[in-house]
Design a protein around this motif. Sequence first.
Motif, PDB file in Angstrom:
ATOM      1  N   GLU A 145       0.833  -1.209   0.000  1.00  0.00           N
ATOM      2  CA  GLU A 145       0.000   0.000   0.000  1.00  0.00           C
ATOM      3  C   GLU A 145       0.864   1.254   0.000  1.00  0.00           C
ATOM      4  O   GLU A 145       0.578   2.218  -0.724  1.00  0.00           O
ATOM      5  N   ARG A 146       1.919   1.230   0.794  1.00  0.00           N
ATOM      6  CA  ARG A 146       2.806   2.401   0.862  1.00  0.00           C
ATOM      7  C   ARG A 146       3.505   2.629  -0.483  1.00  0.00           C
ATOM      8  O   ARG A 146       3.624   3.769  -0.943  1.00  0.00           O
ATOM      9  N   ALA A 147       3.933   1.536  -1.113  1.00  0.00           N
ATOM     10  CA  ALA A 147       4.574   1.662  -2.431  1.00  0.00           C
ATOM     11  C   ALA A 147       3.597   2.252  -3.445  1.00  0.00           C
ATOM     12  O   ALA A 147       3.969   3.115  -4.248  1.00  0.00           O
ATOM     13  N   GLY A 148       2.348   1.791  -3.415  1.00  0.00           N
ATOM     14  CA  GLY A 148       1.344   2.299  -4.329  1.00  0.00           C
ATOM     15  C   GLY A 148       1.089   3.782  -4.145  1.00  0.00           C
ATOM     16  O   GLY A 148       0.940   4.523  -5.133  1.00  0.00           O
ATOM     17  N   LEU A 149       1.063   4.233  -2.901  1.00  0.00           N
ATOM     18  CA  LEU A 149       0.831   5.654  -2.637  1.00  0.00           C
ATOM     19  C   LEU A 149       2.024   6.507  -3.070  1.00  0.00           C
ATOM     20  O   LEU A 149       1.848   7.604  -3.605  1.00  0.00           O
ATOM     21  N   HIS A 150       3.230   6.002  -2.837  1.00  0.00           N
ATOM     22  CA  HIS A 150       4.412   6.737  -3.315  1.00  0.00           C
ATOM     23  C   HIS A 150       4.393   6.843  -4.840  1.00  0.00           C
ATOM     24  O   HIS A 150       4.741   7.893  -5.403  1.00  0.00           O
ATOM     25  N   PHE A 151       3.965   5.769  -5.503  1.00  0.00           N
ATOM     26  CA  PHE A 151       3.883   5.811  -6.966  1.00  0.00           C
ATOM     27  C   PHE A 151       2.843   6.831  -7.411  1.00  0.00           C
ATOM     28  O   PHE A 151       3.102   7.644  -8.310  1.00  0.00           O
ATOM     29  N   GLU A 152       1.657   6.813  -6.791  1.00  0.00           N
ATOM     30  CA  GLU A 152       0.596   7.750  -7.174  1.00  0.00           C
ATOM     31  C   GLU A 152       1.027   9.192  -6.952  1.00  0.00           C
ATOM     32  O   GLU A 152       0.778  10.064  -7.790  1.00  0.00           O
TER      33      GLU A 152
END
Length: 307
Positions: free
Chosen positions: A73-80
Motif C-alpha cells: 500500500e505504501r509503495a502504491g501511494l508513493h507511486f501515485e
Amino acid sequence: MAQLTKLFNFVVLLPSFIIILLLSGCVNSSSRELVSENNLMLAEQQPNSHFDQEVMIVRISQILLVGQLSKEERAGLHFERGVLYDSLGLWALARYDFTHALALQPKMAAVYNYLGLYLLLDEDYEGALEAFNAVFELDPSYEYTHLNRGLNFYYTKRYNLAQQDLETFFQQDQTDPYRALWLYLNEIEFKPNEAKQNLAKRAKGLSREYWGSQIVEYYLGNLSLAQLKQSMEKIEKESPANYPEILTETYFYLAKQKLNTGHIDEAKTLFKLAMANRVYNFVEYRFALFELSRLRDISTEQAVVQQ
C-alpha cells in the motif's frame, strides 16, 4: 539498481519565460504564421489549473505520514504521488517517490519506466536502457516503454534499434499520429528517401480525433502553416482546455522540422515555445527541454574548440 543512485543528482532547468515575447525576432518568414511580434500563440495560464492534483498530493502525504499501511500500500501511494508530482513538473520530487516505491516493491514495472525516462533526459543512456529492459522483464506488454526505449536508441543514433521499438509501438495503435510522427523522425535519419512515403501510407489510417493528424498533414505538405494556425485558433475558441496541449505538440514538431533542416536558431525558439505552455507530462514538453540541453552542449563544445 546501482543506476538509481543517480536519480537524486537531477536538476530541472527551465528557461526564462519573461523573454519569450522577444523570441519572434529569431524566426524567418516561413514560421511567422505562428510566431509573430503581434500575434504570438500562447495559452493563458490558469493559477488554479492544478488544484485537484495539489489536493491529492496533500491527502496522500497525510496518509503516508499517519496511516498504518502495508509495504504494498505504501509503495502504491508513493507511486501515485510521484505521478502527480511528475504532472506538475516537480520531477526531482517525483523521482524521490518512484525510488521509494521501488525500494518497497522492487517489481513495479511502471516505476522502472518513469525512472528510465528520467535517466534518458539526464543523458544517462545506459542507465535508461537498463531500466527500460527491466520493464520488459517484469511486464513484456508494457506499451509505452517501446516508445521510451525507442527514443533512447534514437538519441544515441542507433536508428535500426529505434525503428524496431517505434514500429512495435505504432503497430499497437495505428490510429495514433504521434506514433507515426516518431517513426517518421527516426526514418529520416537512416532512410530519408522512404520516410515521407511511409508517413503518407500510415497517414491513411490515422484518427482525426487526434490533433497530431493535423501535424502529419502539415509534414506531408497537405496543410499550409496558415491553415494549421486556423485550426489551432478554432480549438482555442471551442476547446480552450486542450489549447495548451496542442500548442506544446505543434511547436515541438515544428522545432524538430527546423532542426532537421539545419535552422538551429529557429528550432531553439520553437522548442522554448513548446515549453512555454507548461504541459509537463507530455513527451513533447520533456523532449523540448532535452533538445535544448543538447543544443546548449553542442554550442559549448564548439566554443571550446574555437578557443
